[in-house]
Design a protein around this motif. Structure first.
Motif, PDB file in Angstrom:
ATOM      1  N   ILE A  98       0.862  -1.202   0.000  1.00 18.93           N
ATOM      2  CA  ILE A  98       0.000   0.000   0.000  1.00 18.93           C
ATOM      3  C   ILE A  98       0.888   1.237   0.000  1.00 18.93           C
ATOM      4  O   ILE A  98       0.680   2.166  -0.789  1.00 18.93           O
ATOM      5  N   LYS A  99       1.910   1.203   0.858  1.00 27.57           N
ATOM      6  CA  LYS A  99       2.846   2.342   0.926  1.00 27.57           C
ATOM      7  C   LYS A  99       3.503   2.599  -0.425  1.00 27.57           C
ATOM      8  O   LYS A  99       3.637   3.735  -0.860  1.00 27.57           O
ATOM      9  N   ARG A 100       3.894   1.497  -1.071  1.00 27.82           N
ATOM     10  CA  ARG A 100       4.617   1.633  -2.348  1.00 27.82           C
ATOM     11  C   ARG A 100       3.744   2.078  -3.504  1.00 27.82           C
ATOM     12  O   ARG A 100       4.229   2.432  -4.561  1.00 27.82           O
ATOM     13  N   THR A 101       2.422   1.999  -3.315  1.00 28.47           N
ATOM     14  CA  THR A 101       1.529   2.273  -4.442  1.00 28.47           C
ATOM     15  C   THR A 101       0.627   3.473  -4.165  1.00 28.47           C
ATOM     16  O   THR A 101      -0.513   3.525  -4.612  1.00 28.47           O
ATOM     17  N   GLY A 102       1.140   4.401  -3.359  1.00 29.63           N
ATOM     18  CA  GLY A 102       0.409   5.666  -3.198  1.00 29.63           C
ATOM     19  C   GLY A 102      -0.361   5.811  -1.899  1.00 29.63           C
ATOM     20  O   GLY A 102      -0.978   6.847  -1.651  1.00 29.63           O
ATOM     21  N   GLY A 103      -0.342   4.767  -1.053  1.00 32.01           N
ATOM     22  CA  GLY A 103      -0.905   4.927   0.283  1.00 32.01           C
ATOM     23  C   GLY A 103      -2.355   4.512   0.459  1.00 32.01           C
ATOM     24  O   GLY A 103      -2.862   4.473   1.580  1.00 32.01           O
ATOM     25  N   SER A 104      -3.063   4.200  -0.617  1.00 35.94           N
ATOM     26  CA  SER A 104      -4.446   3.751  -0.405  1.00 35.94           C
ATOM     27  C   SER A 104      -4.662   2.351  -0.969  1.00 35.94           C
ATOM     28  O   SER A 104      -3.999   1.936  -1.930  1.00 35.94           O
ATOM     29  N   LYS A 105      -5.626   1.657  -0.338  1.00 31.54           N
ATOM     30  CA  LYS A 105      -5.950   0.293  -0.751  1.00 31.54           C
ATOM     31  C   LYS A 105      -6.687   0.326  -2.076  1.00 31.54           C
ATOM     32  O   LYS A 105      -7.731   0.958  -2.198  1.00 31.54           O
ATOM     33  N   LYS A 106      -6.146  -0.361  -3.067  1.00 36.36           N
ATOM     34  CA  LYS A 106      -6.777  -0.314  -4.393  1.00 36.36           C
ATOM     35  C   LYS A 106      -7.563  -1.579  -4.709  1.00 36.36           C
ATOM     36  O   LYS A 106      -8.302  -1.620  -5.687  1.00 36.36           O
ATOM     37  N   LEU A 107      -7.365  -2.599  -3.901  1.00 33.32           N
ATOM     38  CA  LEU A 107      -8.047  -3.855  -4.205  1.00 33.32           C
ATOM     39  C   LEU A 107      -8.784  -4.399  -2.989  1.00 33.32           C
ATOM     40  O   LEU A 107      -8.330  -4.274  -1.851  1.00 33.32           O
ATOM     41  N   GLU A 108      -9.924  -5.006  -3.255  1.00 30.73           N
ATOM     42  CA  GLU A 108     -10.778  -5.557  -2.207  1.00 30.73           C
ATOM     43  C   GLU A 108     -10.194  -6.848  -1.644  1.00 30.73           C
ATOM     44  O   GLU A 108      -9.565  -7.624  -2.366  1.00 30.73           O
ATOM     45  N   ARG A 109     -10.483  -7.071  -0.391  1.00 28.41           N
ATOM     46  CA  ARG A 109     -10.118  -8.310   0.279  1.00 28.41           C
ATOM     47  C   ARG A 109     -10.886  -9.472  -0.360  1.00 28.41           C
ATOM     48  O   ARG A 109     -12.014  -9.306  -0.805  1.00 28.41           O
ATOM     49  N   ALA A 110     -10.244 -10.626  -0.392  1.00 34.19           N
ATOM     50  CA  ALA A 110     -10.924 -11.826  -0.902  1.00 34.19           C
ATOM     51  C   ALA A 110     -10.488 -13.030  -0.072  1.00 34.19           C
ATOM     52  O   ALA A 110      -9.349 -13.110   0.367  1.00 34.19           O
TER      53      ALA A 110
END
Ligand SMILES: N=C(N)NCCCC[C@H](N)C(=O)O
Ligand SMILES: O=C(O)CCC(=O)C(=O)O
Ligand SMILES: [Fe+2]
Length: 330
Positions: free
Chosen positions: A302-314
């Motif tokens: 998350i840190k490496r990709t801009g700080g926000s969660k982009k994908l849903e949990r599965a």
């Protein structure tokens, strides 16, 4: 995120394998080099070849040979181990029974899964509870495949250590709740040759396996070494061939690793087109998370990709069961 790659890199992973149980592996120069290549391949293509993997070539060939022998048998013989919901989706399926995006695939297969102890995962595991169905002949079929499966599991775990380091984690990032007790899937697949005998070749389905992504963490593909049939889609939508390279496995990222990486790695679309005059086999081994793992983006990703969660949990087992119960025409 896939780029418009034109070819798939080949990575010699022997330096990584040499250090897999060394707590300071991340500091080893040889390991660093492999990790860098793995990271780049996972970001740019989601596909790479591995060489220097240490699985004996004789075993790799033998599993392909024995698979050829099975598919060559008469239909009634193959149907003795027919797959259905009642066999927990384990066993043999005929050409056209597997459906991808609504279209029947031109392949036949034996599907196997890690065996689940009764009640082990409650209702979630129920549809997959059962024993694998192995051909009675040759008598060493089951043993040979089990030996191969063990080696693939071991190799996959080590490649995943390299990928963990590439993501900026520790080498054991995927142990424990994610994949400390990994599920696995293996498909022995046969793709009939193209036939022009009846004049209307290239019938409705000349696609051996339609465009799809794999479901878990990492796939190891052992393909016949004389036919080019696997294609991988790049960012511009071009289909890039993944020709056989003797002594290598083709590896690719599955949906669960895409989520864990928060989309830094793509589970790349691929398909199979056997336009050759020869019957082709492939043994695909899928290294998956724990059956009941709840998969979500890793904090480091998350840190490496801009700080926000982009994908849903599965939940991996739900993802698998959702696929398996809709993949077949019955
Ligand atoms: N276990 C794995 N990954 N199997 C890949 C099979 C892909 C075809 C399947 N009909 C589909 O549509 O997914
Ligand atoms: O036959 C191949 O080369 C790949 C098969 C595949 O993509 C799969 O079974 O998921
Ligand atoms: Fe696949």
């Amino acid at each position: 995120m896939a780029t418009d790659f034109k070819s798939i890199p080949v990575i010699d992973i022997s330096p990584l394998l040499a250090k897999f149980d060394d707590p300071n592996m991340a500091e080893d120069l040889g390991v660093c080099e492999v990790v860098k290549k793995l990271g780049q391949a996972c970001r740019e293509a989601g596909f790479f070849y591995v060489k220097g993997h240490s699985i004996p070539d004789s075993l790799i060939r033998e599993v392909r040979n024995i698979t050829h022998q099975f598919f060559y048998l008469p239909c009634e013989e193959k149907l003795k181990i027919k797959m259905s919901a009642a066999t927990a989706y384990r066993g043999y399926q005929e050409v056209g029974e597997n459906i991808t995006k609504g279209v029947p695939d031109r392949h036949e297969a034996i599907d196997c899964y890690r065996e689940l102890k009764h009640g082990m995962y409650g209702d979630l595991g129920k549809p997959m509870e059962g024993s694998n169905l192995w051909p009675a002949n040759p008598p060493n079929f089951k043993l040979l495949m089990e030996e191969y499966i063990d080696m693939c599991a071991d190799l996959s775990r080590k490649i995943m250590q390299g990928i963990a380091l590439a993501l900026g984690g520790s080498s054991n990032e995927f142990e424990g709740d994610i994949a400390g007790d990994p599920f696995w899937v293996m498909r022995l697949i046969g793709y009939p040759e193209i036939s022009n005998a009846d004049g209307h070749d290239k019938a409705e389905n000349d696609i051996g396996c339609g465009a799809h992504t794999d479901y878990g963490l990492l796939t190891l593909v052992n393909q016949d070494d004389d036919i080019t049939a696997l294609q991988v889609r790049n960012h511009s939508g071009e289909w890039i061939w993944a020709p056989p390279i003797p002594g290598t496995f083709v590896c690719n990222i599955g949906d669960m690793l895409k989520i864990l990486s928060n989309g830094l790695y793509e589970s790349t679309l691929h398909r199979v087109v056997n336009n050759s005059p020869k019957y082709r086999v492939c043994i695909a081994y899928f290294y998956e998370p724990n059956f009941d793992a709840a998969i979500e983006p890793l904090d480091i990703c998350i840190k490496r990709t801009g700080g926000s969660k982009k994908l849903e949990r599965a939940v991996y087992g739900e993802h698998l069961v959702g696929k398996v119960t809709t993949n077949f025409k019955y």
